[in-house]
Design a protein around this motif. Structure first.
Motif, PDB file in Angstrom:
ATOM      1  N   LEU A 130       1.815  15.644   1.298  1.00  9.00           N
ATOM      2  CA  LEU A 130       2.133  14.277   0.863  1.00  9.00           C
ATOM      3  C   LEU A 130       2.931  14.300  -0.446  1.00  9.00           C
ATOM      4  O   LEU A 130       3.924  13.589  -0.593  1.00  9.00           O
ATOM      5  CB  LEU A 130       0.841  13.467   0.667  1.00  9.00           C
TER       6      LEU A 130
ATOM      7  N   LEU B 216       6.444  15.246  -0.035  1.00  9.27           N
ATOM      8  CA  LEU B 216       7.261  14.284   0.701  1.00  9.27           C
ATOM      9  C   LEU B 216       7.531  13.007  -0.091  1.00  9.27           C
ATOM     10  O   LEU B 216       7.964  12.009   0.469  1.00  9.27           O
ATOM     11  CB  LEU B 216       6.605  13.965   2.045  1.00  9.27           C
TER      12      LEU B 216
ATOM     13  N   GLU C 298       1.776  10.699  10.237  1.00 10.59           N
ATOM     14  CA  GLU C 298       2.654   9.584  10.578  1.00 10.59           C
ATOM     15  C   GLU C 298       1.905   8.535  11.397  1.00 10.59           C
ATOM     16  O   GLU C 298       2.044   7.337  11.178  1.00 10.59           O
ATOM     17  CB  GLU C 298       3.878  10.086  11.346  1.00 10.59           C
TER      18      GLU C 298
ATOM     19  N   LEU D 276       3.093   8.524   6.502  1.00  8.92           N
ATOM     20  CA  LEU D 276       4.476   8.998   6.444  1.00  8.92           C
ATOM     21  C   LEU D 276       5.340   8.116   7.336  1.00  8.92           C
ATOM     22  O   LEU D 276       4.846   7.515   8.293  1.00  8.92           O
ATOM     23  CB  LEU D 276       4.582  10.439   6.959  1.00  8.92           C
TER      24      LEU D 276
ATOM     25  N   SER E 156       9.099   8.504   9.474  1.00 10.68           N
ATOM     26  CA  SER E 156      10.083   9.521   9.823  1.00 10.68           C
ATOM     27  C   SER E 156      11.288   8.872  10.483  1.00 10.68           C
ATOM     28  O   SER E 156      11.221   7.739  10.963  1.00 10.68           O
ATOM     29  CB  SER E 156       9.470  10.546  10.764  1.00 10.68           C
TER      30      SER E 156
ATOM     31  N   TYR F 198      11.134  13.232   7.061  1.00 10.58           N
ATOM     32  CA  TYR F 198       9.876  12.561   6.739  1.00 10.58           C
ATOM     33  C   TYR F 198       9.888  12.098   5.284  1.00 10.58           C
ATOM     34  O   TYR F 198      10.485  12.745   4.423  1.00 10.58           O
ATOM     35  CB  TYR F 198       8.695  13.521   6.903  1.00 10.58           C
ATOM     36  N   ARG F 199       9.200  11.001   5.061  1.00 14.50           N
ATOM     37  CA  ARG F 199       9.098  10.479   3.704  1.00 14.50           C
ATOM     38  C   ARG F 199       7.756   9.782   3.574  1.00 14.50           C
ATOM     39  O   ARG F 199       7.203   9.277   4.554  1.00 14.50           O
ATOM     40  CB  ARG F 199      10.243   9.494   3.452  1.00 14.50           C
ATOM     41  N   LEU F 200       7.262   9.744   2.376  1.00 17.34           N
ATOM     42  CA  LEU F 200       5.983   9.084   2.112  1.00 17.34           C
ATOM     43  C   LEU F 200       6.152   7.569   2.300  1.00 17.34           C
ATOM     44  O   LEU F 200       7.116   6.985   1.826  1.00 17.34           O
ATOM     45  CB  LEU F 200       5.587   9.397   0.663  1.00 17.34           C
TER      46      LEU F 200
ATOM     47  N   GLY G  62       1.138   5.706   2.079  1.00 17.43           N
ATOM     48  CA  GLY G  62       0.987   7.120   1.752  1.00 17.43           C
ATOM     49  C   GLY G  62       0.947   7.340   0.255  1.00 17.43           C
ATOM     50  O   GLY G  62       0.157   8.146  -0.259  1.00 17.43           O
TER      51      GLY G  62
END
Lengths: 270, 93
Positions: free
Chosen positions: B6, B9, B42, B47, B49, B62-64, B68
């Protein structure tokens, strides 16, 4: 077909249907990145063995796919009892059996001209669930006997023969004579260097054939060679290979067919 | 491991670079563990994506997510407090 595609295809077979393409796309990206990184490191294209080393680290296709299976809450107990390897097969067989059973009970009810009711379905369906579950629990407890190691058996169609394109075609199921398994590849070889892994049962038949017999030699397993084909006797059990797709491969130089039967491929030489 | 993923990301990354970044920081996670984990995170909404093309290949970035970020903050606080407790216990011993 590239080796990596062959590997991904083998993983795909065991993935949950809904996420299949998505997972494969991502895994493909990762594997190709790894292959490229290694290639850059070495400054040359990778050999088949070097690619295999990467796949080996990744793991057996079935094991890789199973990590993506999320435990359905209601099925967790079954999953534990039957084991993740067998569970997809269990569900498939069970649903098939239940459908057949329900159909049979329904037909009997219709034939007997009794009003269709739910009650007669109950016992046969329950019996099916119990029987199939027990069989699979037993199989699961025996699986240590057939424990799979990482193997090359997922290579299908075999790398060497893949470029033959037209020679490889899908054909319907045929009854197996012998449970052998398919052609593996040798680095940098064309058909001439192809290896055909077969079960010992098949090997007993092969030497009697003049072409397959030529140049037979002893090695890890027994090998039979022919100008167009080398054969190695594999000693692994058939575990896990039964769910492969049914296919035919024509081995041109031997003029024979490698057929995929219910329990594995077998070689037919006319 | 989840905290590490986490935290990493917070900046958008795709699987391979994420794995490399984690490995470079001393936390090697094999791809067979990482990708299923990313997928689960996810599904849990931690997350987000997105498939995008980069270097002629489709990659999943992917990104928080806002959720998240919140969870990461809580996890880090929890981590911090466990660490402090452990430190005290070890000192006493």
């Amino acid at each position: 077909m590239e080796l990596v595609d062959s590997y991904l295809k083998a993983v795909k077979r065991y993935l949950p249907r809904r996420q299949r393409n998505d997972i494969i796309a991502e895994l493909s990206e990762d594997l190709r990145s790894q292959l490229e990184a290694r290639q850059r490191e070495l400054g040359r294209p990778l050999t088949e063995d070097e690619q295999m080393a990467i796949f080996k680290r990744q793991g057996d296709p079935m094991a890789v796919a199973l990590r993506y299976r999320q435990h359905g809450r209601s099925l967790t107990v079954g999953w534990e009892l039957i084991g993740p390897e067998l569970f997809p097969a269990y569900l498939l067989l069970l649903s098939f059996n239940l459908m057949i059973t329900a159909a049979v009970v329904l037909i009997f009810q219709l034939l007997a001209h009794t009003p269709v009711s739910a009650q007669p379905f109950f016992v046969p369906l329950l019996a099916q669930v119990i029987c199939v579950t027990l069989v699979f629990i037993l199989l699961n407890s025996l699986k240590g006997v057939f424990r799979r190691k990482f193997s090359d058996n997922w290579m299908w169609p075999p790398a060497d023969l893949a470029h033959l394109g037209g020679w490889i075609r899908g054909v319907r199921t045929v009854c197996p004579l012998v449970d052998g398994y398919p052609v593996l590849s040798q680095p940098g070889s064309g058909v001439g260097g192809s290896r055909l892994e077969v079960q010992p049962g098949l090997a007993q038949i092969l030497p009697s054939h003049p072409v397959a017999h030529a140049g037979r030699r002893e090695s890890a397993g027994r090998e039979c060679g022919a100008p167009g084909l080398e054969m190695a006797v594999a000693d692994g059990p058939l575990w896990g290979r039964w769910c492969r797709r049914f296919r035919d491969v024509v081995l041109p130089r031997v003029n024979g067919f490698l057929r995929w039967g219910l329990f594995g491929p077998w070689l037919w030489i006319p | 491991m989840i905290v590490a993923v986490l935290a990493q990301l917070r900046d958008e990354q795709y699987g391979y670079t994420l794995r490399k970044a984690l490995a470079d920081d001393g936390l090697a996670i094999d791809e067979g563990t990482l990708y299923p984990l990313l997928r689960r995170l996810e599904t849990q909404g931690l997350l987000v994506s997105q498939w995008r093309e980069e270097d002629k290949r489709n990659k999943r970035f992917y990104r928080l997510s806002p959720d998240g970020e919140l969870i990461l903050k809580q996890l880090l606080e929890e981590w911090e407090s466990i660490n402090q407790s452990l430190g005290r216990i070890l000192q006493e011993a």
